[in-house]
Design a protein around this motif. Structure first.
Motif, PDB file in Angstrom:
ATOM      1  N   ASP A 116      43.957  44.673  42.006  1.00  0.00           N
ATOM      2  CA  ASP A 116      43.272  44.504  40.859  1.00  0.00           C
ATOM      3  C   ASP A 116      43.752  43.257  40.220  1.00  0.00           C
ATOM      4  O   ASP A 116      43.144  42.767  39.040  1.00  0.00           O
ATOM      5  CB  ASP A 116      44.094  45.749  39.954  1.00  0.00           C
ATOM      6  N   ARG A 117      44.434  42.398  40.685  1.00  0.00           N
ATOM      7  CA  ARG A 117      44.851  41.034  40.095  1.00  0.00           C
ATOM      8  C   ARG A 117      43.941  39.942  40.103  1.00  0.00           C
ATOM      9  O   ARG A 117      44.339  38.800  40.741  1.00  0.00           O
ATOM     10  CB  ARG A 117      46.478  40.933  40.626  1.00  0.00           C
ATOM     11  N   VAL A 118      42.989  40.016  39.734  1.00  0.00           N
ATOM     12  CA  VAL A 118      41.788  39.216  39.517  1.00  0.00           C
ATOM     13  C   VAL A 118      41.487  39.052  38.200  1.00  0.00           C
ATOM     14  O   VAL A 118      41.458  39.972  37.434  1.00  0.00           O
ATOM     15  CB  VAL A 118      40.723  39.342  40.572  1.00  0.00           C
ATOM     16  N   PRO A 119      40.619  38.053  37.872  1.00  0.00           N
ATOM     17  CA  PRO A 119      39.989  38.035  36.427  1.00  0.00           C
ATOM     18  C   PRO A 119      38.719  39.068  36.356  1.00  0.00           C
ATOM     19  O   PRO A 119      38.380  39.599  37.451  1.00  0.00           O
ATOM     20  CB  PRO A 119      39.110  36.676  36.338  1.00  0.00           C
ATOM     21  N   THR A 121      35.819  39.374  35.800  1.00  0.00           N
ATOM     22  CA  THR A 121      34.442  39.069  36.195  1.00  0.00           C
ATOM     23  C   THR A 121      34.716  39.261  37.616  1.00  0.00           C
ATOM     24  O   THR A 121      33.339  39.332  38.256  1.00  0.00           O
ATOM     25  CB  THR A 121      34.120  37.493  35.846  1.00  0.00           C
ATOM     26  N   GLU A 122      35.689  39.224  38.181  1.00  0.00           N
ATOM     27  CA  GLU A 122      35.928  39.378  39.743  1.00  0.00           C
ATOM     28  C   GLU A 122      36.409  40.655  40.341  1.00  0.00           C
ATOM     29  O   GLU A 122      36.441  41.103  41.552  1.00  0.00           O
ATOM     30  CB  GLU A 122      36.961  38.159  40.427  1.00  0.00           C
ATOM     31  N   LEU A 123      36.572  41.564  39.274  1.00  0.00           N
ATOM     32  CA  LEU A 123      37.182  43.023  39.489  1.00  0.00           C
ATOM     33  C   LEU A 123      36.069  43.821  40.440  1.00  0.00           C
ATOM     34  O   LEU A 123      35.067  43.926  39.744  1.00  0.00           O
ATOM     35  CB  LEU A 123      37.583  43.605  38.309  1.00  0.00           C
ATOM     36  N   ASP A 124      36.282  44.427  41.421  1.00  0.00           N
ATOM     37  CA  ASP A 124      35.410  45.318  42.230  1.00  0.00           C
ATOM     38  C   ASP A 124      35.467  46.632  41.462  1.00  0.00           C
ATOM     39  O   ASP A 124      36.678  47.270  40.945  1.00  0.00           O
ATOM     40  CB  ASP A 124      36.020  45.533  43.502  1.00  0.00           C
ATOM     41  N   GLU A 125      34.334  47.181  41.397  1.00  0.00           N
ATOM     42  CA  GLU A 125      34.170  48.360  40.705  1.00  0.00           C
ATOM     43  C   GLU A 125      35.254  49.493  41.470  1.00  0.00           C
ATOM     44  O   GLU A 125      35.516  50.490  40.788  1.00  0.00           O
ATOM     45  CB  GLU A 125      32.702  49.033  40.515  1.00  0.00           C
ATOM     46  N   ALA A 126      34.994  49.309  42.739  1.00  0.00           N
ATOM     47  CA  ALA A 126      35.743  50.297  43.512  1.00  0.00           C
ATOM     48  C   ALA A 126      37.348  50.214  43.294  1.00  0.00           C
ATOM     49  O   ALA A 126      37.950  51.211  43.294  1.00  0.00           O
ATOM     50  CB  ALA A 126      35.639  50.297  45.198  1.00  0.00           C
ATOM     51  N   VAL A 127      37.763  48.918  43.087  1.00  0.00           N
ATOM     52  CA  VAL A 127      39.258  49.202  42.654  1.00  0.00           C
ATOM     53  C   VAL A 127      39.557  49.626  41.460  1.00  0.00           C
ATOM     54  O   VAL A 127      40.435  49.962  41.047  1.00  0.00           O
ATOM     55  CB  VAL A 127      39.629  47.416  42.699  1.00  0.00           C
ATOM     56  N   TRP A 128      38.564  49.350  40.356  1.00  0.00           N
ATOM     57  CA  TRP A 128      38.714  49.953  38.915  1.00  0.00           C
ATOM     58  C   TRP A 128      38.769  51.285  39.098  1.00  0.00           C
ATOM     59  O   TRP A 128      39.785  51.921  38.584  1.00  0.00           O
ATOM     60  CB  TRP A 128      37.336  49.376  38.257  1.00  0.00           C
ATOM     61  N   ASN A 129      37.841  51.866  39.841  1.00  0.00           N
ATOM     62  CA  ASN A 129      37.728  53.356  39.932  1.00  0.00           C
ATOM     63  C   ASN A 129      39.045  53.799  40.618  1.00  0.00           C
ATOM     64  O   ASN A 129      39.399  54.969  40.164  1.00  0.00           O
ATOM     65  CB  ASN A 129      36.555  53.687  40.939  1.00  0.00           C
ATOM     66  N   GLY A 169      47.533  44.355  26.430  1.00  0.00           N
ATOM     67  CA  GLY A 169      46.565  43.651  27.601  1.00  0.00           C
ATOM     68  C   GLY A 169      47.186  42.664  28.205  1.00  0.00           C
ATOM     69  O   GLY A 169      48.135  41.862  27.506  1.00  0.00           O
ATOM     70  N   ALA A 170      46.901  42.153  29.396  1.00  0.00           N
ATOM     71  CA  ALA A 170      47.298  40.965  30.144  1.00  0.00           C
ATOM     72  C   ALA A 170      46.334  40.511  31.098  1.00  0.00           C
ATOM     73  O   ALA A 170      45.541  41.095  31.635  1.00  0.00           O
ATOM     74  CB  ALA A 170      48.694  41.341  30.937  1.00  0.00           C
ATOM     75  N   ALA A 171      46.507  39.078  31.225  1.00  0.00           N
ATOM     76  CA  ALA A 171      45.425  38.408  32.145  1.00  0.00           C
ATOM     77  C   ALA A 171      45.629  39.168  33.512  1.00  0.00           C
ATOM     78  O   ALA A 171      46.592  39.572  33.867  1.00  0.00           O
ATOM     79  CB  ALA A 171      45.899  37.147  32.260  1.00  0.00           C
ATOM     80  N   LEU A 172      44.573  39.181  34.175  1.00  0.00           N
ATOM     81  CA  LEU A 172      44.585  39.772  35.622  1.00  0.00           C
ATOM     82  C   LEU A 172      44.943  41.183  35.828  1.00  0.00           C
ATOM     83  O   LEU A 172      45.285  41.468  36.848  1.00  0.00           O
ATOM     84  CB  LEU A 172      45.275  38.881  36.548  1.00  0.00           C
ATOM     85  N   GLN A 173      44.723  42.066  34.644  1.00  0.00           N
ATOM     86  CA  GLN A 173      45.379  43.259  34.906  1.00  0.00           C
ATOM     87  C   GLN A 173      44.429  44.331  34.217  1.00  0.00           C
ATOM     88  O   GLN A 173      44.861  45.306  33.523  1.00  0.00           O
ATOM     89  CB  GLN A 173      46.689  43.482  34.025  1.00  0.00           C
ATOM     90  N   ALA A 174      43.100  44.030  34.099  1.00  0.00           N
ATOM     91  CA  ALA A 174      42.170  44.987  33.202  1.00  0.00           C
ATOM     92  C   ALA A 174      42.130  46.346  33.744  1.00  0.00           C
ATOM     93  O   ALA A 174      42.235  47.405  32.890  1.00  0.00           O
ATOM     94  CB  ALA A 174      40.616  44.283  33.624  1.00  0.00           C
TER      95      ALA A 174
END
Ligand SMILES: NC(=O)c1ccc[n+]([C@@H]2O[C@H](COP(=O)([O-])OP(=O)(O)OC[C@H]3O[C@@H](n4cnc5c(N)ncnc54)[C@H](O)[C@@H]3O)[C@@H](O)[C@H]2O)c1
Length: 284
Positions: A116-119, A121-129, A169-174
């Motif tokens: 998950d540690r990406v901006p 705009t680069e975060l995969d939906e699968a990782v989010w899910n 909130g924190a950077a790279l941790q959406a």
């Protein structure tokens, strides 16, 4: 609170197989206070074992269960992949069938961090899910199914392990922050739904903890830097310590002490709260 204040209680703790983790520390704290324990975790591939466990004879929840039983209480282990919603009702039924009740639920497991540690705009939906599945949805489903047992019994205690990332909130941790903020909202709403049944629902929000957990991101960076993951992790802990007003991170058993208080009868009139345990890093 004394050493027998959970005597006769049945406590279920998720994500409790880590050698240095908050789940294990909570299981041992509860056992010292007289509770009988159920612990759960999922199978990890050898390459996904955290540094304190890799290459050792540590056997996850089975090793924790031996430690718990050595304290003179019972310990039941169940393997459950919390990303599979259908397994969660089976987990709760298994524990309730084994002991006849569930008095305390600690939602401690979380998705292994790193991917998950990406901006954003680069975060995969699968990782989010995946983060939401384990960090939020599994907390909801454990609360739903264990809550039903607690309603039938006439009361219970639910403690969710949230995070400083539930408050800021924190950077790279959406994905991590959003899924941990959700735990605070769930805690408040479930607390109100369940109050009339004598069930309290609270959360604890640790800052950095020396829990020995694996981060894929740290593993990759250690490889890039040509240092061991242990050495890299020590640098991360040092940086987190320097950023903390108290000059250190928490130990897992310090977090477990707060969980134990919220799970005890001394906290009977506390519900819907999310308590920081972060050495003074944030105040709300
Ligand atoms: N370590 C920290 O710095 C820190 C800081 C703030 C909050 N927390 C919170 O504390 C809790 C415990 O963290 P930790 O660092 O002790 O342990 P951890 O990060 O190793 O994770 C806890 C457990 O979750 C389990 N897990 C992962 N995926 C799973 C799945 N699909 N199904 C079932 N179990 C699964 C892991 O196997 C592990 O035993 C977490 O909720 C975490 O968010 C930790």
């Amino acid at each position: 609170m004394n050493e027998r204040s959970l005597k006769g209680k049945i406590a279920l703790i998720t994500g409790a197989g880590g050698k240095q983790g908050i789940g294990r520390a909570t299981a041992l704290k509860f056992a010292e206070m007289g509770a009988d324990i159920a612990i759960t975790d999922f199978h990890r591939a050898p390459e996904d074992l955290p540094p304190p466990e890799a290459g050792t004879d540590w056997r996850g929840v089975e090793s924790v269960a031996e430690e718990v039983r050595a304290l003179g209480v019972q310990c039941h282990t169940v393997m459950c992949d919390l990303s599979q919603g259908t397994e969660i009702e089976r987990l709760i039924d298994d524990v309730a069938d084994h002991y006849g009740r569930i008095d305390i639920l600690v939602n401690n497991a979380r998705a292994i961090i790193g991917r998950d540690r990406v901006p954003v705009t680069e975060l995969d939906e699968a990782v989010w899910n995946h983060f939401f599945a384990i960090n939020s949805t599994a907390v909801f489903l454990c609360t739903k199914f264990a809550g039903r047992k607690m309603i039938a019994q006439g009361g219970g205690k639910i403690v969710n392990i949230a995070s400083l990332a539930s408050k800021r909130g924190a950077a790279l941790q959406a994905a991590y922050c959003a899924s941990k903020f959700a735990v605070v909202g769930l805690t408040q709403s479930a607390a109100v739904d369940l109050a009339k049944h004598g069930i309290t629902v609270n959360a604890v929000c640790p800052g950095g903890v020396d829990s020995g957990r694996l981060s894929y991101e740290e593993r990759d960076k250690a490889e890039e830097a040509g240092v061991s993951l242990d050495a890299y992790r020590a640098q991360v802990i040092e940086r987190m310590s320097q950023a903390s007003p108290m000059g250190r991170v928490a130990q897992s058993d310090e977090v477990a002490s707060l969980v134990a208080f919220l799970a005890s009868d001394e906290a009977n009139f506390i519900t819907g709260q999310s308590y920081n345990i972060n050495g003074g890093a944030v105040f709300h």
